[in-house]
Design a protein around this motif. Structure first.
Motif, short mmCIF file in Angstrom:
data_model
loop_
_atom_site.label_atom_id
_atom_site.label_comp_id
_atom_site.label_asym_id
_atom_site.label_seq_id
_atom_site.Cartn_x
_atom_site.Cartn_y
_atom_site.Cartn_z
N SER A 137 0.88 -1.18 0.00
CA SER A 137 0.00 0.00 0.00
C SER A 137 0.91 1.22 0.00
O SER A 137 1.93 1.21 -0.66
N ALA A 138 0.59 2.23 0.76
CA ALA A 138 1.38 3.46 0.74
C ALA A 138 2.76 3.28 1.37
O ALA A 138 3.67 4.03 1.10
N GLY A 139 2.91 2.31 2.22
CA GLY A 139 4.21 2.03 2.80
C GLY A 139 4.49 2.76 4.09
O GLY A 139 3.71 3.59 4.55
N VAL A 140 5.65 2.44 4.66
CA VAL A 140 6.07 2.98 5.95
C VAL A 140 7.53 3.40 5.84
O VAL A 140 8.35 2.66 5.33
N ILE A 141 7.83 4.59 6.33
CA ILE A 141 9.21 5.02 6.42
C ILE A 141 9.62 5.00 7.88
O ILE A 141 8.78 4.94 8.77
N GLY A 142 10.92 5.03 8.13
CA GLY A 142 11.40 5.07 9.50
C GLY A 142 12.28 3.89 9.88
O GLY A 142 12.89 3.88 10.93
N PHE A 143 12.34 2.89 9.02
CA PHE A 143 13.20 1.75 9.26
C PHE A 143 14.40 1.83 8.33
O PHE A 143 14.36 2.50 7.31
#
Length: 163
Positions: free
Chosen positions: A118-124
C-alpha cells in the motif's frame, strides 16, 4: 491472505519491533506482545477476511469485513494507544502516542511487505530489515523492489528503506 503471508507478516512485524533501541526491557516486551496481539486482532475472523490494507473484503453472502487498516485503528483505539484530545477552544483531535506509532508502523510495514503493498512505511533502515532475517533480506521482500533490488541488497546498514 494465506497462511504463508500471515506467518511472514508476523515474522517481519515482530522483527521490526525489536529494532527500536531506546526502549526499556519492559516496554520492548510490551511492544512485541502488542504487535502480535494486533495482528491476531486483525485476522480474528479468519485469514480469508483480510486481503488489502485499505479495502473491505466480501465474505459469504452480503457480509463484508473491514479493511486491515480499520481493524488496526480499532485495536489502537480499544487499547488506548490512540485517543481523542479536546482543546480549550473545543476542538477535538485524534492523537496517537509514540508507542502507538511504533506499534502501527511495525504492523503496517509487515503487512505491506508480506500481504499487499500500500502506501508504505518510512522510518526503518536496511540494517533493521537485515536484522530481522539474520543478515539477509529474503527474496519475497527484495523482489518487491523490482529493478531496484540490487540497490536494496547493496545498501548500507544505516540507509532508510520504504517498506
Amino acid at each position: 491472505m494465506n497462511a504463508l503471508q500471515y506467518d511472514r507478516w508476523k515474522e517481519l512485524s515482530i522483527g521490526l519491533a525489536r529494532s527500536y533501541g531506546a526502549l526499556t526491557p519492559r516496554r520492548r516486551k510490551l511492544l512485541l506482545e502488542e504487535v502480535e496481539n494486533c495482528i491476531d486482532w486483525v485476522v480474528c475472523n479468519g485469514l480469508d477476511t483480510v486481503d488489502d490494507w485499505d479495502g473491505t473484503v466480501r465474505g459469504d453472502g452480503n457480509l463484508y469485513y473491514e479493511a486491515a487498516s480499520t481493524r488496526v485503528d480499532d485495536y489502537l483505539w480499544q487499547h488506548r494507544y490512540e485517543f481523542e484530545r479536546t482543546y480549550r477552544n473545543g476542538e477535538v483531535e485524534l492523537v496517537r502516542g509514540r508507542f502507538g506509532d511504533m506499534l502501527s508502523a511495525c504492523v503496517r510495514a509487515g503487512f505491506d511487505m508480506a500481504v499487499a503493498p500500500s502506501a508504505g512505511v518510512i522510518g526503518f533502515t536496511i540494517g533493521d530489515l537485515r536484522d530481522v532475517f539474520d543478515g539477509d533480506i529474503p527474496d519475497w521482500i527484495a523482489d518487491q523492489f523490482g529493478e531496484h533490488k540490487p540497490a536494496l541488497l547493496e545498501a548500507g546498514r544505516d540507509e532508510g528503506v520504504w517498506l
